[in-house]
Design a protein around this motif. Structure first.
Motif, PDB file in Angstrom:
ATOM      1  N   THR A 167      -4.515 -62.385 -11.475  1.00 31.23           N
ATOM      2  CA  THR A 167      -3.274 -63.102 -11.761  1.00 31.23           C
ATOM      3  C   THR A 167      -2.263 -62.890 -10.645  1.00 31.23           C
ATOM      4  N   ARG A 168      -1.646 -63.987 -10.208  1.00 30.45           N
ATOM      5  CA  ARG A 168      -0.496 -63.895  -9.308  1.00 30.45           C
ATOM      6  C   ARG A 168       0.747 -64.118 -10.160  1.00 30.45           C
ATOM      7  N   VAL A 169       1.525 -63.072 -10.355  1.00 28.72           N
ATOM      8  CA  VAL A 169       2.741 -63.121 -11.166  1.00 28.72           C
ATOM      9  C   VAL A 169       3.845 -63.770 -10.337  1.00 28.72           C
ATOM     10  N   PHE A 170       4.572 -64.711 -10.955  1.00 29.69           N
ATOM     11  CA  PHE A 170       5.668 -65.357 -10.240  1.00 29.69           C
ATOM     12  C   PHE A 170       6.834 -65.634 -11.178  1.00 29.69           C
ATOM     13  N   MET A 171       7.995 -65.873 -10.551  1.00 28.95           N
ATOM     14  CA  MET A 171       9.211 -66.288 -11.250  1.00 28.95           C
ATOM     15  C   MET A 171       9.597 -67.665 -10.721  1.00 28.95           C
ATOM     16  N   LEU A 172      10.170 -68.481 -11.578  1.00 25.36           N
ATOM     17  CA  LEU A 172      10.724 -69.768 -11.173  1.00 25.36           C
ATOM     18  C   LEU A 172      12.239 -69.650 -11.177  1.00 25.36           C
ATOM     19  N   LEU A 173      12.877 -70.260 -10.189  1.00 28.99           N
ATOM     20  CA  LEU A 173      14.336 -70.189 -10.062  1.00 28.99           C
ATOM     21  C   LEU A 173      14.951 -71.550 -10.348  1.00 28.99           C
ATOM     22  N   THR A 174      16.043 -71.531 -11.106  1.00 25.15           N
ATOM     23  CA  THR A 174      16.731 -72.759 -11.472  1.00 25.15           C
ATOM     24  C   THR A 174      17.658 -73.206 -10.344  1.00 25.15           C
ATOM     25  N   LYS A 175      18.321 -74.321 -10.569  1.00 27.70           N
ATOM     26  CA  LYS A 175      19.210 -74.900  -9.555  1.00 27.70           C
ATOM     27  C   LYS A 175      20.278 -73.913  -9.082  1.00 27.70           C
ATOM     28  N   ASP A 176      20.792 -73.072  -9.995  1.00 27.47           N
ATOM     29  CA  ASP A 176      21.833 -72.116  -9.607  1.00 27.47           C
ATOM     30  C   ASP A 176      21.264 -70.796  -9.087  1.00 27.47           C
ATOM     31  N   GLY A 177      19.941 -70.706  -8.954  1.00 31.55           N
ATOM     32  CA  GLY A 177      19.309 -69.520  -8.376  1.00 31.55           C
ATOM     33  C   GLY A 177      18.941 -68.438  -9.374  1.00 31.55           C
ATOM     34  N   THR A 178      19.213 -68.651 -10.655  1.00 31.34           N
ATOM     35  CA  THR A 178      18.852 -67.648 -11.649  1.00 31.34           C
ATOM     36  C   THR A 178      17.402 -67.835 -12.094  1.00 31.34           C
ATOM     37  N   PRO A 179      16.741 -66.755 -12.472  1.00 33.83           N
ATOM     38  CA  PRO A 179      15.363 -66.874 -12.950  1.00 33.83           C
ATOM     39  C   PRO A 179      15.293 -67.645 -14.269  1.00 33.83           C
ATOM     40  N   PHE A 180      14.298 -68.499 -14.370  1.00 27.91           N
ATOM     41  CA  PHE A 180      14.017 -69.229 -15.595  1.00 27.91           C
ATOM     42  C   PHE A 180      13.412 -68.260 -16.599  1.00 27.91           C
TER      43      PHE A 180
ATOM     44  N   ASP B 153       5.360 -56.372 -31.289  1.00 28.65           N
ATOM     45  CA  ASP B 153       6.171 -55.320 -31.890  1.00 28.65           C
ATOM     46  C   ASP B 153       7.285 -55.982 -32.702  1.00 28.65           C
ATOM     47  N   ARG B 154       7.225 -55.911 -33.999  1.00 23.22           N
ATOM     48  CA  ARG B 154       8.182 -56.606 -34.858  1.00 23.22           C
ATOM     49  C   ARG B 154       9.487 -55.849 -35.044  1.00 23.22           C
ATOM     50  N   HIS B 155       9.623 -54.696 -34.409  1.00 25.50           N
ATOM     51  CA  HIS B 155      10.807 -53.866 -34.620  1.00 25.50           C
ATOM     52  C   HIS B 155      11.833 -53.992 -33.499  1.00 25.50           C
ATOM     53  N   ASP B 156      11.595 -54.867 -32.545  1.00 23.98           N
ATOM     54  CA  ASP B 156      12.553 -55.023 -31.459  1.00 23.98           C
ATOM     55  C   ASP B 156      12.763 -56.504 -31.173  1.00 23.98           C
ATOM     56  N   CYS B 157      13.628 -56.776 -30.215  1.00 24.50           N
ATOM     57  CA  CYS B 157      13.987 -58.161 -29.917  1.00 24.50           C
ATOM     58  C   CYS B 157      13.758 -58.530 -28.458  1.00 24.50           C
ATOM     59  N   ASP B 158      13.007 -57.722 -27.741  1.00 24.91           N
ATOM     60  CA  ASP B 158      12.811 -58.003 -26.315  1.00 24.91           C
ATOM     61  C   ASP B 158      11.663 -58.990 -26.127  1.00 24.91           C
ATOM     62  N   CYS B 159      11.946 -60.248 -26.443  1.00 23.71           N
ATOM     63  CA  CYS B 159      10.889 -61.248 -26.443  1.00 23.71           C
ATOM     64  C   CYS B 159      11.155 -62.398 -25.479  1.00 23.71           C
ATOM     65  N   PHE B 160      11.847 -62.117 -24.373  1.00 28.17           N
ATOM     66  CA  PHE B 160      12.046 -63.101 -23.316  1.00 28.17           C
ATOM     67  C   PHE B 160      11.533 -62.515 -22.018  1.00 28.17           C
ATOM     68  N   SER B 161      10.997 -63.399 -21.185  1.00 29.10           N
ATOM     69  CA  SER B 161      10.486 -62.951 -19.899  1.00 29.10           C
ATOM     70  C   SER B 161      10.800 -63.991 -18.833  1.00 29.10           C
ATOM     71  N   VAL B 162      10.805 -63.537 -17.589  1.00 25.29           N
ATOM     72  CA  VAL B 162      10.969 -64.424 -16.435  1.00 25.29           C
ATOM     73  C   VAL B 162       9.690 -64.440 -15.600  1.00 25.29           C
ATOM     74  N   PHE B 163       8.636 -63.806 -16.102  1.00 25.96           N
ATOM     75  CA  PHE B 163       7.382 -63.661 -15.357  1.00 25.96           C
ATOM     76  C   PHE B 163       6.294 -64.524 -15.977  1.00 25.96           C
ATOM     77  N   PHE B 164       5.531 -65.201 -15.090  1.00 29.97           N
ATOM     78  CA  PHE B 164       4.554 -66.178 -15.554  1.00 29.97           C
ATOM     79  C   PHE B 164       3.236 -66.072 -14.794  1.00 29.97           C
ATOM     80  N   ARG B 165       2.197 -66.618 -15.446  1.00 26.40           N
ATOM     81  CA  ARG B 165       0.875 -66.826 -14.856  1.00 26.40           C
ATOM     82  C   ARG B 165       0.557 -68.291 -15.072  1.00 26.40           C
ATOM     83  N   VAL B 166       0.111 -69.003 -14.030  1.00 23.27           N
ATOM     84  CA  VAL B 166      -0.238 -70.408 -14.195  1.00 23.27           C
ATOM     85  C   VAL B 166      -1.592 -70.508 -14.893  1.00 23.27           C
TER      86      VAL B 166
END
Length: 175
Positions: free
Chosen positions: A67-80, A88-101
């Protein structure tokens, strides 16, 4: 038409070859490199998304990678960022900026697998701010490893202005 540009302003022709979707080209190249998984000499620029073979972003030495891990950047330069189903149902950390095609289709659409960000102890990294609405860019720096999630997202690659390849890793992907 990415970055808010119209087709005329984003298209150039070099030697008669039409170039207007650089993010699409990069993601297609990453997919081809992941599919090839062959060995080759060390590259000159160690973070170029076009590096072959898969494993070329690994430093200081190569290891098995699928896998080549990558981030996509939006128009303003922030990671998508994208939501993923967290086991894990006990936390809320369920967003990522890292992807695999996973797939590229219809010219410039792609199915991306959302990768769960992990620290060097293999613990989940919460990438959102304390209030949970914005990305905490400092938290991104804590990410050292990744885990496959069961979540995929389909995107129009024309909607992004940049792509940053982060790492080549082995995630034991079933093909």
């Amino acid at each position: 038409m990415g970055c808010g540009r119209n087709l005329e302003s984003s298209t150039s022709s070099v030697l008669g070859i039409k170039k207007d979707h650089c993010i699409c080209d990069v993601v297609r190249a990453i997919k081809d490199i992941q599919d090839a998984v062959v060995d080759n000499d060390c590259p000159v620029c160690p973070t170029n998304c076009f590096l072959e073979p898969l494993g070329g972003l690994v430093s200081p030495s190569r290891h098995q990678a699928d896998t080549r891990v990558f981030m996509l950047l939006t128009k303003d330069g922030t990671p998508f960022k994208a939501f993923f189903r967290d086991n894990d149902r006990h936390d809320c950390d369920c967003f990522s900026v890292f992807f695999r095609v996973e797939d590229v289709f219809d010219g410039c659409c792609a199915t991306l697998r959302v990768l769960e960000p992990l620290d060097h102890h293999h613990k989940e990294v919460d990438l959102l701010s304390d209030c949970g609405t914005k990305l905490n860019l400092k938290a991104i720096c804590k990410v050292r490893d990744y885990r496959l999630s069961s979540s995929c997202i389909t995107v129009d690659l024309n909607c992004f202005c940049g792509i940053e390849c982060v790492a080549d890793v082995f995630l034991d992907v079933c093909e």
